[in-house]
Write a protein that holds these residues in place. Structure first.
Motif, PDB file in Angstrom:
ATOM      1  N   UNK A 270       0.969  -0.995   0.376  1.00  0.00           N
ATOM      2  CA  UNK A 270       0.203  -0.243  -0.036  1.00  0.00           C
ATOM      3  C   UNK A 270       0.673   0.945  -0.124  1.00  0.00           C
ATOM      4  N   UNK A 271       2.325   1.491   0.554  1.00  0.00           N
ATOM      5  CA  UNK A 271       2.522   1.866   0.413  1.00  0.00           C
ATOM      6  C   UNK A 271       3.178   2.598  -0.379  1.00  0.00           C
ATOM      7  N   UNK A 272       3.159   1.943  -1.932  1.00  0.00           N
ATOM      8  CA  UNK A 272       3.631   2.265  -3.066  1.00  0.00           C
ATOM      9  C   UNK A 272       2.313   2.517  -3.916  1.00  0.00           C
ATOM     10  N   UNK A 273       1.926   2.325  -3.246  1.00  0.00           N
ATOM     11  CA  UNK A 273       0.249   2.891  -3.980  1.00  0.00           C
ATOM     12  C   UNK A 273      -0.027   4.449  -4.509  1.00  0.00           C
ATOM     13  N   UNK A 274      -1.167   4.984  -5.544  1.00  0.00           N
ATOM     14  CA  UNK A 274      -1.849   6.172  -5.534  1.00  0.00           C
ATOM     15  C   UNK A 274      -1.781   6.922  -4.834  1.00  0.00           C
ATOM     16  N   UNK A 275      -2.122   6.114  -3.479  1.00  0.00           N
ATOM     17  CA  UNK A 275      -2.997   6.938  -2.477  1.00  0.00           C
ATOM     18  C   UNK A 275      -1.886   7.321  -1.635  1.00  0.00           C
ATOM     19  N   UNK A 276      -0.953   6.701  -1.272  1.00  0.00           N
ATOM     20  CA  UNK A 276      -0.227   7.127  -0.305  1.00  0.00           C
ATOM     21  C   UNK A 276       1.256   7.632  -1.049  1.00  0.00           C
ATOM     22  N   UNK A 294      10.040   4.026   3.413  1.00  0.00           N
ATOM     23  CA  UNK A 294      11.345   3.894   4.228  1.00  0.00           C
ATOM     24  C   UNK A 294      10.961   4.586   5.705  1.00  0.00           C
ATOM     25  N   UNK A 295      10.882   5.570   5.242  1.00  0.00           N
ATOM     26  CA  UNK A 295      10.100   6.235   6.180  1.00  0.00           C
ATOM     27  C   UNK A 295       9.151   5.728   7.294  1.00  0.00           C
ATOM     28  N   UNK A 296       8.374   5.730   6.649  1.00  0.00           N
ATOM     29  CA  UNK A 296       7.091   4.648   7.301  1.00  0.00           C
ATOM     30  C   UNK A 296       7.462   4.198   7.970  1.00  0.00           C
ATOM     31  N   UNK A 297       8.100   2.893   7.262  1.00  0.00           N
ATOM     32  CA  UNK A 297       8.647   2.113   8.053  1.00  0.00           C
ATOM     33  C   UNK A 297       9.007   1.783   9.299  1.00  0.00           C
ATOM     34  N   UNK A 298      10.375   3.246   9.144  1.00  0.00           N
ATOM     35  CA  UNK A 298      11.369   3.131   9.806  1.00  0.00           C
ATOM     36  C   UNK A 298      10.462   3.423  11.805  1.00  0.00           C
TER      37      UNK A 298
END
Length: 323
Positions: A270-276, A294-298
């Motif tokens: 989802x983090x690589x989807x258009x909404x994100x 990357x920042x979200x996972x961190x």
């Protein structure tokens, strides 16, 4: 220092066992979902399917082996911190290598999930968007006595003595009429022996999407960015272990860890989807927005780590359980 070696060896042994188990289970499920009675179920077809499933499941075997080995650290007295650091480094390295090597393993038998072989019924019609095929007989991947019925085309009707099925590119080769018919466009599906539970199928699909996304990053951005993603993903997964001592009930803790892990697996594609991507562009500058995932996972790792001190320590839980 013996503890460091024991933890490392246990990690590798678990990865091997889980890899074989996941590969065999996935191969069995895929065979059942795409059973082809005309192609048979010999070793020449089941072995490539197992190797293909092994390539898909290896990164997840590394994840499970890492999570299971963390439990061993609860019983390590001296050098626990060093053993944990070595285990984490081994996990990141092996997980990254598994993803890098994954495509080469799958190239040996590039059978897509869901089918062991293209399904073409002998004695029946296989429908396609532009044409139909009536196959009289079949010898493995050779189709014999084929009636080709093209709708709205110049060929019309043609009788072919023989056609061929490519089990890897999943095409039907009609040499006599110069046609290739992708099995992905077939409108008649395979015989289904059984269906997995909906939740399991959803988790497998999410794991596949995560796997494909990491490989796409390696192909698009190169090795440095790929390893940044691996480290960020590994940090987020490592953070879920904080929940392993959130209470004095082991089953509740295990359920919390598995749930958090599943959320991360679902979250990553989802983090690589258009909404994100649109959200990252609003929050970050254009130079930083590309690293939003990357920042979200961190941030997930940091949040889970900060929650850790609220929970009782593993030592305290052990002392209370022993009375």
């Amino acid at each position: 220092m013996r503890a460091v070696g024991q933890v490392s060896i246990a990690f590798f042994l678990r990865v091997i066992v889980y890899s074989v188990a996941i590969g065999a289970l996935a191969a069995g499920v895929r065979f059942g979902l795409g059973y082809d009675p005309d192609a048979g179920a010999g070793a020449s077809r089941l072995a490539p399917l197992f190797l293909d499933s092994l390539g898909h499941g290896l990164p997840w075997a590394v994840l499970l082996g890492f999570a299971a080995t963390l439990i061993k650290l609860l019983y390590v007295g001296r050098f626990r911190r060093l053993a944990g650091t070595v285990l984490w480094l081994l996990f990141v390295s092996l997980f990254g290598i598994a993803h890098i090597q994954g495509p080469s393993i799958r190239d040996a038998a590039a059978l897509p999930p869901g089918r062991i072989a293209p399904v073409v019924r002998s004695g029946g019609v296989t429908r396609f968007p532009q044409a139909d095929l009536l196959v009289t007989d079949r010898d493995g991947y050779s189709l014999l006595g084929v009636l080709y019925l093209e709708r709205g085309g110049e060929r019309g009707i043609a009788f072919l003595e023989e056609a061929f099925v490519d089990p890897f590119d999943r095409d039907i080769e009609l040499v006599e009429v110069d046609r290739q018919m992708p099995m992905a466009e077939a409108q008649t599906g395979p015989t289904v022996l059984f269906r997995p539970p909906e939740l399991l199928a959803t988790l497998v699909e999410a794991a596949e999407r995560t796997h494909e996304q990491l490989n796409a990053i390696a192909n698009r951005y190169g090795t440095p960015r790929y390893w940044v993603e691996i480290v960020a993903f590994a940090l987020a997964v490592t953070g879920t272990w904080t929940l392993a001592h959130m209470s004095r009930w082991p089953l509740l803790n295990a359920a919390a860890v598995l749930f958090a892990f599943a959320v991360i697996v679902f979250l990553y594609p989802f983090l690589y989807g258009p909404e994100a991507a649109g959200l990252f562009e609003l929050v970050f500058s254009s130079e930083v927005a590309a690293f939003g995932p990357v920042l979200t996972l961190a941030a997930v790792w940091l949040a889970l780590t900060m929650v850790g001190p609220v929970f009782p320590s593993p030592e305290r839980i052990q002392l209370e359980l022993r009375g």
